[in-house]
Write an enzyme that holds these catalytic residues in place. Structure first.
Site, PDB file in Angstrom:
ATOM      1  N   GLU A   1      -5.934   2.998   3.403  1.00 25.19           N
ATOM      2  CA  GLU A   1      -6.617   3.484   4.619  1.00 25.19           C
ATOM      3  C   GLU A   1      -8.044   3.901   4.316  1.00 25.19           C
ATOM      4  O   GLU A   1      -8.946   3.668   5.110  1.00 25.19           O
ATOM      5  CB  GLU A   1      -5.845   4.672   5.230  1.00 25.19           C
ATOM      6  CG  GLU A   1      -4.433   4.333   5.707  1.00 25.19           C
ATOM      7  CD  GLU A   1      -4.406   3.384   6.904  1.00 25.19           C
ATOM      8  OE1 GLU A   1      -5.472   3.107   7.482  1.00 25.19           O
ATOM      9  OE2 GLU A   1      -3.308   2.902   7.240  1.00 25.19           O
TER      10      GLU A   1
ATOM     11  N   ASP B   1       0.862  -1.184   0.000  1.00 25.82           N
ATOM     12  CA  ASP B   1       0.000   0.000   0.000  1.00 25.82           C
ATOM     13  C   ASP B   1       0.897   1.233   0.000  1.00 25.82           C
ATOM     14  O   ASP B   1       2.056   1.163   0.413  1.00 25.82           O
ATOM     15  CB  ASP B   1      -0.969  -0.013   1.186  1.00 25.82           C
ATOM     16  CG  ASP B   1      -0.371  -0.658   2.430  1.00 25.82           C
ATOM     17  OD1 ASP B   1       0.873  -0.710   2.534  1.00 25.82           O
ATOM     18  OD2 ASP B   1      -1.135  -1.106   3.291  1.00 25.82           O
TER      19      ASP B   1
HETATM   20  C1  LIG Z   1      -3.906  -2.022   8.978  1.00 25.38           C
HETATM   21  C2  LIG Z   1      -4.872  -0.964   9.343  1.00 25.38           C
HETATM   22  O1  LIG Z   1      -4.681  -0.276  10.333  1.00 25.38           O
HETATM   23  N1  LIG Z   1      -5.922  -0.799   8.517  1.00 25.38           N
HETATM   24  C3  LIG Z   1      -6.977   0.138   8.765  1.00 25.38           C
HETATM   25  C4  LIG Z   1      -8.000   0.032   7.657  1.00 25.38           C
HETATM   26  C5  LIG Z   1      -9.097   1.066   7.769  1.00 25.38           C
HETATM   27  C6  LIG Z   1     -10.328   0.729   6.989  1.00 25.38           C
HETATM   28  C7  LIG Z   1     -11.407   1.793   7.040  1.00 25.38           C
HETATM   29  N2  LIG Z   1     -10.917   3.120   6.749  1.00 25.38           N
HETATM   30  C8  LIG Z   1     -12.092   1.792   8.392  1.00 25.38           C
HETATM   31  O2  LIG Z   1     -11.747   2.589   9.256  1.00 25.38           O
HETATM   32  O3  LIG Z   1     -13.025   1.009   8.564  1.00 25.38           O
HETATM   33  C9  LIG Z   1      -7.642  -0.134  10.119  1.00 25.38           C
HETATM   34  O4  LIG Z   1      -8.098   0.847  10.746  1.00 25.38           O
HETATM   35  O5  LIG Z   1      -7.727  -1.287  10.573  1.00 25.38           O
END
Ligand SMILES: CC(=O)N[C@@H](CCC[C@H](N)C(=O)O)C(=O)O
Length: 374
Positions: free
Chosen positions: A126, A67
């Protein structure tokens, strides 16, 4: 040629949000252009890039995904190479992910493997999610770049460098963003009966939302509802006419997501009646769970256990989200954690991953690619 540490620091200085990674893309393209080009095909998609490295005797295509986006966080690490973009930070380690991908690319160019390899530099992990549209674009327009197997890693601040951790099957949760606007009537602080106070409505709603997981979800079924941001009103002596809750829902079971959303909607309808307001829900973007291929994950853990200076851990699943799940939905592969020991966790404004992970992980992944290349 720049060192990988310099590249990581350059990338750390220029974090950009999802689908705005213009400087990041051009920096990556510049680095890729310094490599011998004879075995490379470079294709761009929005702010992302796909690089194919031609194998010597190919029978399959092996994929590696990184990413490339940052987060809307103000960095407070005090590092000499901290973010030069106000209010934006690589606080989830994507600068390290990109550097490892470039390091792997260098290795595969210097000494090609038998199989084709593709490196996917994917925007917007993100938010709002780049994996699903990138996967669809590959399928529809770039069949030759679709990998037969696909791999990725995520930095893990809780482990030291040299630890890799994963599990067969479910690793990360299904996610849905959640945005709720609560709209009432602004008014003078001294005349509450003439206004519709949305601070009180939204505060009540926030507490009610926090009962959903504890009262409506089977306790044996993991779920999370987090409201990370609550904004309301304009000034201390005016009753707020507009409040906004911003959060995320995480579930291991897709059906549980539906139950939670139904309860959110019920509480919002109740708030409309009780507080005489209008409540608008927007679920933003949602990510499919990260489900590792069982066979590949077991083989990977066996490979890692035998690898020098490596502590391989069979870890628990986590309520983290990752749109890499959309690749794994259609292509066998896996995601693993790699230790970058830091006292501050992911998404923290002081997160400072140990850069030693780069020199550890690049040869590790390179030798894994050589092992699985036929
Ligand atoms: C690895 C990581 O921290 N990923 C994020 C992905 C966010 C997805 C989306 N924006 C949400 O907030 O639902 C995480 O917060 O887990």
């Amino acid at each position: 040629m720049k060192t990988l540490q310099d590249i990581r620091r350059d990338l750390h200085r220029i974090p950009e949000l999802g689908f705005e990674e213009v400087k990041t893309q051009s920096y990556l393209l510049e680095q890729i252009s310094t490599l011998p080009q004879d075995r490379l095909t470079i294709t761009t998609w929005k702010t992302g890039i796909v690089v194919k490295i031609e194998g010597t005797e190919p029978t399959q295509t092996i994929g590696w995904r990184t990413d490339i986006d940052g987060l809307p966080i103000t960095e407070v690490t005090g590092l000499s190479f901290e973010s030069s973009h106000p209010g934006k930070m690589h606080a989830c380690g994507h600068d390290v992910h990109m550097t490892v991908a470039l390091g792997l690319l260098r290795k595969l160019v210097e000494n090609p493997i038998k199989d084709h390899a593709v490196i996917l530099f994917q925007p917007a992990e993100e938010s709002p999610g780049g994996a699903l549209p990138m996967r669809e674009w590959l399928k529809e327009e770039q069949q030759a770049l679709v990998p037969d197997k696909i791999f990725a890693f995520h930095v893990a601040p809780e482990f030291p460098v040299g630890t890799v951790a994963t599990r067969p099957g479910l690793l990360f949760a299904n996610t849905s963003e959640l945005f709720i606007d609560v709209i009432g009537k602004e008014g003078h602080a001294a005349f509450p009966h003439q206004a519709k106070d949305m601070s009180v409505a939204a505060a009540t709603l926030l507490l009610q939302l926090q009962t959903i997981v504890s009262r409506s979800v089977n306790p044996m079924d993991p779920a999370v509802l987090t409201i990370g941001k609550f904004t309301s009103g304009t000034v201390q002596n005016i009753i707020s006419g507009h409040a906004r809750l911003e959060g995320t829902i995480r579930t291991m079971d897709a059906g549980t997501m539906t139950i939670i959303k139904e309860k959110i909607e019920a509480f919002c309808r109740a708030a409309e009646i009780a507080f005489e307001c209008s409540v608008q829900i927007n679920y933003g973007s949602s990510y499919y769970q990260v489900k590792n291929d069982e066979i590949l994950a077991n083989e990977f853990l066996a490979f890692a256990k035998a690898h020098p200076a490596t502590n391989a851990i069979l870890c628990d699943a986590a309520m983290t989200g990752e749109d890499f799940g959309y690749f794994l939905q259609e292509i066998p592969g896996l995601l693993f954690w790699a230790g970058v020991e830091s006292p501050y966790g992911l998404h923290h404004p002081k997160l400072s991953p140990d850069e030693a992970v780069i020199d550890y992980l690049v040869p590790f992944v390179d030798s894994y690619f050589r092992k699985i290349s036929s």
